[in-house]
Design a protein around this motif. Sequence first.
Motif, PDB file in Angstrom:
ATOM      1  N   SER A 119      34.449  75.666  24.043  1.00 25.70           N
ATOM      2  CA  SER A 119      33.174  75.479  24.745  1.00 25.70           C
ATOM      3  C   SER A 119      33.420  75.259  26.239  1.00 25.70           C
ATOM      4  N   LEU A 120      32.334  75.288  27.011  1.00 25.62           N
ATOM      5  CA  LEU A 120      32.413  75.010  28.437  1.00 25.62           C
ATOM      6  C   LEU A 120      32.627  73.513  28.626  1.00 25.62           C
ATOM      7  N   THR A 121      33.716  73.169  29.296  1.00 24.96           N
ATOM      8  CA  THR A 121      34.011  71.780  29.615  1.00 24.96           C
ATOM      9  C   THR A 121      33.809  71.600  31.113  1.00 24.96           C
ATOM     10  N   SER A 122      32.992  70.616  31.480  1.00 23.04           N
ATOM     11  CA  SER A 122      32.705  70.320  32.886  1.00 23.04           C
ATOM     12  C   SER A 122      33.177  68.915  33.191  1.00 23.04           C
ATOM     13  N   SER A 123      33.941  68.774  34.256  1.00 19.53           N
ATOM     14  CA  SER A 123      34.432  67.461  34.665  1.00 19.53           C
ATOM     15  C   SER A 123      34.080  67.227  36.123  1.00 19.53           C
ATOM     16  N   LEU A 124      33.462  66.092  36.374  1.00 17.76           N
ATOM     17  CA  LEU A 124      33.123  65.671  37.729  1.00 17.76           C
ATOM     18  C   LEU A 124      34.123  64.611  38.158  1.00 17.76           C
ATOM     19  N   LEU A 125      34.740  64.810  39.292  1.00 17.20           N
ATOM     20  CA  LEU A 125      35.625  63.805  39.859  1.00 17.20           C
ATOM     21  C   LEU A 125      34.850  63.116  40.974  1.00 17.20           C
ATOM     22  N   THR A 126      34.532  61.840  40.766  1.00 19.09           N
ATOM     23  CA  THR A 126      33.698  61.072  41.694  1.00 19.09           C
ATOM     24  C   THR A 126      34.466  59.838  42.167  1.00 19.09           C
ATOM     25  N   THR A 127      33.862  59.058  43.042  1.00 15.38           N
ATOM     26  CA  THR A 127      34.514  57.836  43.512  1.00 15.38           C
ATOM     27  C   THR A 127      34.702  56.822  42.399  1.00 15.38           C
ATOM     28  N   VAL A 128      33.881  56.876  41.357  1.00 14.25           N
ATOM     29  CA  VAL A 128      34.013  55.917  40.260  1.00 14.25           C
ATOM     30  C   VAL A 128      34.945  56.402  39.163  1.00 14.25           C
ATOM     31  N   GLY A 129      35.342  57.678  39.183  1.00 16.20           N
ATOM     32  CA  GLY A 129      36.266  58.196  38.192  1.00 16.20           C
ATOM     33  C   GLY A 129      35.855  59.559  37.673  1.00 16.20           C
ATOM     34  N   PRO A 139      48.055  55.667  45.600  1.00 15.11           N
ATOM     35  CA  PRO A 139      47.889  56.338  44.319  1.00 15.11           C
ATOM     36  C   PRO A 139      47.494  55.338  43.249  1.00 15.11           C
ATOM     37  N   GLY A 140      46.696  55.786  42.297  1.00 18.01           N
ATOM     38  CA  GLY A 140      46.277  54.942  41.190  1.00 18.01           C
ATOM     39  C   GLY A 140      46.833  55.468  39.892  1.00 18.01           C
ATOM     40  N   ARG A 141      46.349  54.945  38.823  1.00 16.72           N
ATOM     41  CA  ARG A 141      46.776  55.419  37.508  1.00 16.72           C
ATOM     42  C   ARG A 141      46.140  56.764  37.221  1.00 16.72           C
ATOM     43  N   ILE A 142      46.743  57.509  36.304  1.00 16.19           N
ATOM     44  CA  ILE A 142      46.229  58.827  35.944  1.00 16.19           C
ATOM     45  C   ILE A 142      44.782  58.735  35.469  1.00 16.19           C
ATOM     46  N   GLY A 143      44.456  57.753  34.645  1.00 16.89           N
ATOM     47  CA  GLY A 143      43.108  57.625  34.104  1.00 16.89           C
ATOM     48  C   GLY A 143      42.088  57.161  35.131  1.00 16.89           C
ATOM     49  N   ALA A 144      42.541  56.769  36.325  1.00 14.54           N
ATOM     50  CA  ALA A 144      41.637  56.240  37.331  1.00 14.54           C
ATOM     51  C   ALA A 144      41.506  57.187  38.522  1.00 14.54           C
ATOM     52  N   ALA A 145      41.666  58.474  38.302  1.00  8.80           N
ATOM     53  CA  ALA A 145      41.559  59.442  39.393  1.00  8.80           C
ATOM     54  C   ALA A 145      40.152  59.396  39.971  1.00  8.80           C
ATOM     55  N   THR A 146      40.083  59.352  41.292  1.00  8.75           N
ATOM     56  CA  THR A 146      38.790  59.318  41.959  1.00  8.75           C
ATOM     57  C   THR A 146      38.800  60.218  43.180  1.00  8.75           C
ATOM     58  N   ALA A 147      37.609  60.548  43.634  1.00 11.59           N
ATOM     59  CA  ALA A 147      37.430  61.325  44.858  1.00 11.59           C
ATOM     60  C   ALA A 147      37.164  60.352  45.997  1.00 11.59           C
ATOM     61  N   GLU A 148      37.285  60.845  47.218  1.00 13.03           N
ATOM     62  CA  GLU A 148      36.948  60.019  48.371  1.00 13.03           C
ATOM     63  C   GLU A 148      35.451  59.733  48.371  1.00 13.03           C
ATOM     64  N   GLU A 149      35.075  58.660  49.033  1.00 11.02           N
ATOM     65  CA  GLU A 149      33.670  58.254  49.122  1.00 11.02           C
ATOM     66  C   GLU A 149      32.785  59.414  49.581  1.00 11.02           C
ATOM     67  N   GLY A 150      31.733  59.686  48.825  1.00  7.30           N
ATOM     68  CA  GLY A 150      30.776  60.726  49.190  1.00  7.30           C
ATOM     69  C   GLY A 150      31.176  62.136  48.803  1.00  7.30           C
ATOM     70  N   LYS A 151      32.406  62.312  48.325  1.00  9.33           N
ATOM     71  CA  LYS A 151      32.848  63.638  47.887  1.00  9.33           C
ATOM     72  C   LYS A 151      32.723  63.720  46.373  1.00  9.33           C
ATOM     73  N   VAL A 152      32.603  64.944  45.881  1.00 10.35           N
ATOM     74  CA  VAL A 152      32.604  65.172  44.444  1.00 10.35           C
ATOM     75  C   VAL A 152      33.261  66.521  44.192  1.00 10.35           C
ATOM     76  N   SER A 153      34.003  66.594  43.100  1.00  7.26           N
ATOM     77  CA  SER A 153      34.595  67.855  42.671  1.00  7.26           C
ATOM     78  C   SER A 153      34.118  68.142  41.263  1.00  7.26           C
ATOM     79  N   LEU A 154      33.804  69.392  41.007  1.00  5.01           N
ATOM     80  CA  LEU A 154      33.410  69.843  39.681  1.00  5.01           C
ATOM     81  C   LEU A 154      34.451  70.847  39.227  1.00  5.01           C
ATOM     82  N   LEU A 155      35.012  70.611  38.063  1.00  4.46           N
ATOM     83  CA  LEU A 155      35.968  71.532  37.480  1.00  4.46           C
ATOM     84  C   LEU A 155      35.403  71.986  36.145  1.00  4.46           C
ATOM     85  N   GLN A 156      35.368  73.296  35.925  1.00  3.20           N
ATOM     86  CA  GLN A 156      34.814  73.834  34.684  1.00  3.20           C
ATOM     87  C   GLN A 156      35.770  74.861  34.104  1.00  3.20           C
ATOM     88  N   LYS A 157      35.813  74.858  32.781  1.00  5.49           N
ATOM     89  CA  LYS A 157      36.669  75.811  32.077  1.00  5.49           C
ATOM     90  C   LYS A 157      36.057  76.083  30.709  1.00  5.49           C
TER      91      LYS A 157
END
Length: 177
Positions: A134-144, A48-66
Amino acid sequence: MPPAVWSRLLPLSVAALLVAALAGCSLPGIADDDPPAPRPVGTGLPEPGRIGAATAEEGKVSLLQKVGGDGPLRTLNVEPDGRWECVDCAGDGVTSTGTLDPEQATRLRGLLADPGLAKETDQARAYQVTCIGSLTSSLLTTVGLITSQDCPGEERPPIANEILLLLTQATPAEITD
């Protein structure tokens, strides 16, 4: 391969983390200078890392929108091979699955591997959510985590914006009210 329970819990954990981040809340007892919690032995879970350093596994990406504070949370998870699962894609509670075509999957892998993506993380940009409703989009990637909003005058990070466009055009991305 992780047990099915973990593959279901991971997106929910990511969603809970994102909701806390988007709400501007911090989790009690967790600060940026706190050391990471020890990893349970034999779980197969990543350190586990710090909250501000959340990352996805290599090659994966998650998109969260609200949309706004009360809108549905749309969660799209894309695997390195292009398979995707979208939870509540149109705000109607439906979960959809599919696969990016080979060209889209190759393009996505290239964008995720771009070294410039690391300069677009929320942490690198010191990003703060500024618009309400407004629409907020967040990508969770390997870099953060990389967040953007549909706000007048907000500049979107270029590489992350290409990823966002690719994902929203290739999947049932539109949130309906």
